[in-house]
Write an enzyme that holds these catalytic residues in place. Structure first.
Site, PDB file in Angstrom:
ATOM      1  N   HIS A  96       8.432  -3.832   5.276  1.00  0.00           N
ATOM      2  CA  HIS A  96       8.833  -3.341   3.951  1.00  0.00           C
ATOM      3  C   HIS A  96       7.849  -2.266   3.499  1.00  0.00           C
ATOM      4  O   HIS A  96       6.658  -2.353   3.787  1.00  0.00           O
ATOM      5  CB  HIS A  96       8.872  -4.506   2.953  1.00  0.00           C
ATOM      6  CG  HIS A  96       9.540  -4.118   1.666  1.00  0.00           C
ATOM      7  ND1 HIS A  96       8.892  -3.385   0.702  1.00  0.00           N
ATOM      8  CD2 HIS A  96      10.797  -4.340   1.211  1.00  0.00           C
ATOM      9  CE1 HIS A  96       9.737  -3.176  -0.305  1.00  0.00           C
ATOM     10  NE2 HIS A  96      10.893  -3.740  -0.020  1.00  0.00           N
ATOM     11  N   GLU A  98       6.468  -1.718   0.812  1.00  0.00           N
ATOM     12  CA  GLU A  98       5.338  -2.217   0.017  1.00  0.00           C
ATOM     13  C   GLU A  98       4.237  -2.769   0.927  1.00  0.00           C
ATOM     14  O   GLU A  98       3.055  -2.673   0.608  1.00  0.00           O
ATOM     15  CB  GLU A  98       5.838  -3.266  -0.987  1.00  0.00           C
ATOM     16  CG  GLU A  98       6.628  -2.595  -2.112  1.00  0.00           C
ATOM     17  CD  GLU A  98       7.711  -3.448  -2.734  1.00  0.00           C
ATOM     18  OE1 GLU A  98       7.726  -4.674  -2.532  1.00  0.00           O
ATOM     19  OE2 GLU A  98       8.566  -2.863  -3.433  1.00  0.00           O
ATOM     20  N   GLU A 166      15.543   1.716   3.162  1.00  0.00           N
ATOM     21  CA  GLU A 166      15.117   1.646   1.773  1.00  0.00           C
ATOM     22  C   GLU A 166      14.250   2.852   1.431  1.00  0.00           C
ATOM     23  O   GLU A 166      13.039   2.842   1.702  1.00  0.00           O
ATOM     24  CB  GLU A 166      14.302   0.372   1.522  1.00  0.00           C
ATOM     25  CG  GLU A 166      15.047  -0.912   1.801  1.00  0.00           C
ATOM     26  CD  GLU A 166      14.453  -2.090   1.027  1.00  0.00           C
ATOM     27  OE1 GLU A 166      15.214  -2.760   0.341  1.00  0.00           O
ATOM     28  OE2 GLU A 166      13.222  -2.291   1.096  1.00  0.00           O
ATOM     29  N   GLY A 172      13.065  -0.090  -7.075  1.00  0.00           N
ATOM     30  CA  GLY A 172      12.608  -0.486  -8.410  1.00  0.00           C
ATOM     31  C   GLY A 172      12.616   0.628  -9.438  1.00  0.00           C
ATOM     32  O   GLY A 172      12.016   0.497 -10.502  1.00  0.00           O
TER      33      GLY A 172
END
Ligand code: 13P
Length: 249
Positions: A96, A98, A166, A172
């Site tokens: 991911h 993040e 993504e 977000g």
């Protein structure tokens, strides 16, 4: 035909009180939905075991958000794929953005994690995506293709893994790429997989879109030819929103 997969990534959100949302999701995913779409929730590791127990026998399966590439031993704080499997996880999100940003994970690290997940008989959900600067420089397709080449294990079995696109700038933020940009990127990812693993494996692989997927935009995104589901962050925390996205799929 690829069965759509809608997966929720709870990130670092949720305590035992949040398990009620998973209970509600499990109750609402009836046989009709189950026949049409695979549903997964990836809670934080602290909730894997109770979440898996709660969802047992339902259409909702449980996944984890990261794992160590290593088997076991002196690695304080890390969790192996085997431990996650033992807790009831059927899949693990790896790479991911993040984790790539916060923990410096590189494509080779992601590939090693994905290999550990596969070796445990689970399904890696391998994440890729460009930054805003890379998109603005016109490099998005090249960056993501390179991430796919570096992050998907060379011997990944057809249909045994998932790739989630993504874009970092869409996570977000409420921003999403245009439908054409999503379609172009998913087609590029499938072409890259075909070169890497062969056409049948590329055709069997589910490609998810993630980044500000909401009930309001899910249907139009999920309707695109090469989009086989969604990886949902914020909107997966509440059963009502997540169920609306599942129904759109
Ligand atoms: P949001 O849906 O909150 O934008 O997060 C997307 C994501 O990062 C899922 O992994």
């Amino acid at each position: 035909m690829r069965k759509p997969l809608v997966a929720g990534n709870w990130k670092m959100n949720g305590t035992r009180a949040s398990l009620a949302e998973i209970g509600e999701m499990a109750k609402a995913c009836d046989a009709t939905l189950r026949a049409k779409v695979d549903v997964m929730v990836c809670p934080p590791a602290t909730l894997l075991f109770p979440a898996a127990a709660l969802a047992l026998g339902s259409a909702v399966s449980i996944g984890a958000q990261d794992c160590s590439p290593l088997g076991e031993g002196a690695h304080t704080g890390d969790l192996s794929a085997g431990m996650l499997f033992d807790s009831g996880a059927k899949a693990v999100i790896v790479g991911h953005s993040e984790r790539r940003a916060d923990h410096g994970e590189k494509d080779a690290d992601v590939a090693a994690k994905a290999a550990a997940v596969l070796a445990q008989g689970m399904m890696p959900i391998i994440c890729v995506g460009e930054t805003r600067a890379e998109r603005e420089a016109g490099k998005a397709l090249a960056v993501v293709a390179r991430q796919v080449r570096g992050s998907v294990p060379k011997d990944a079995p057809a249909g045994g893994f998932v790739v989630a696109y993504e874009p970092v700038w869409a996570i977000g933020t409420g921003l999403t790429p245009t439908l054409q940009d999503i379609a172009d990127m998913h087609a590029e990812i499938r072409r890259t997989l075909a070169r890497l693993l062969g056409k049948p494996a590329a055709q069997a692989t589910r490609l998810l879109y993630g980044g500000s997927v909401k009930p309001a935009n899910a249907a139009e995104i999920l309707n695109l030819a090469d989009v086989d589901g969604a990886l949902v962050g914020g909107a997966s925390l509440k059963a009502a929103d997540f169920l609306a996205i599942i129904r759109a799929a």
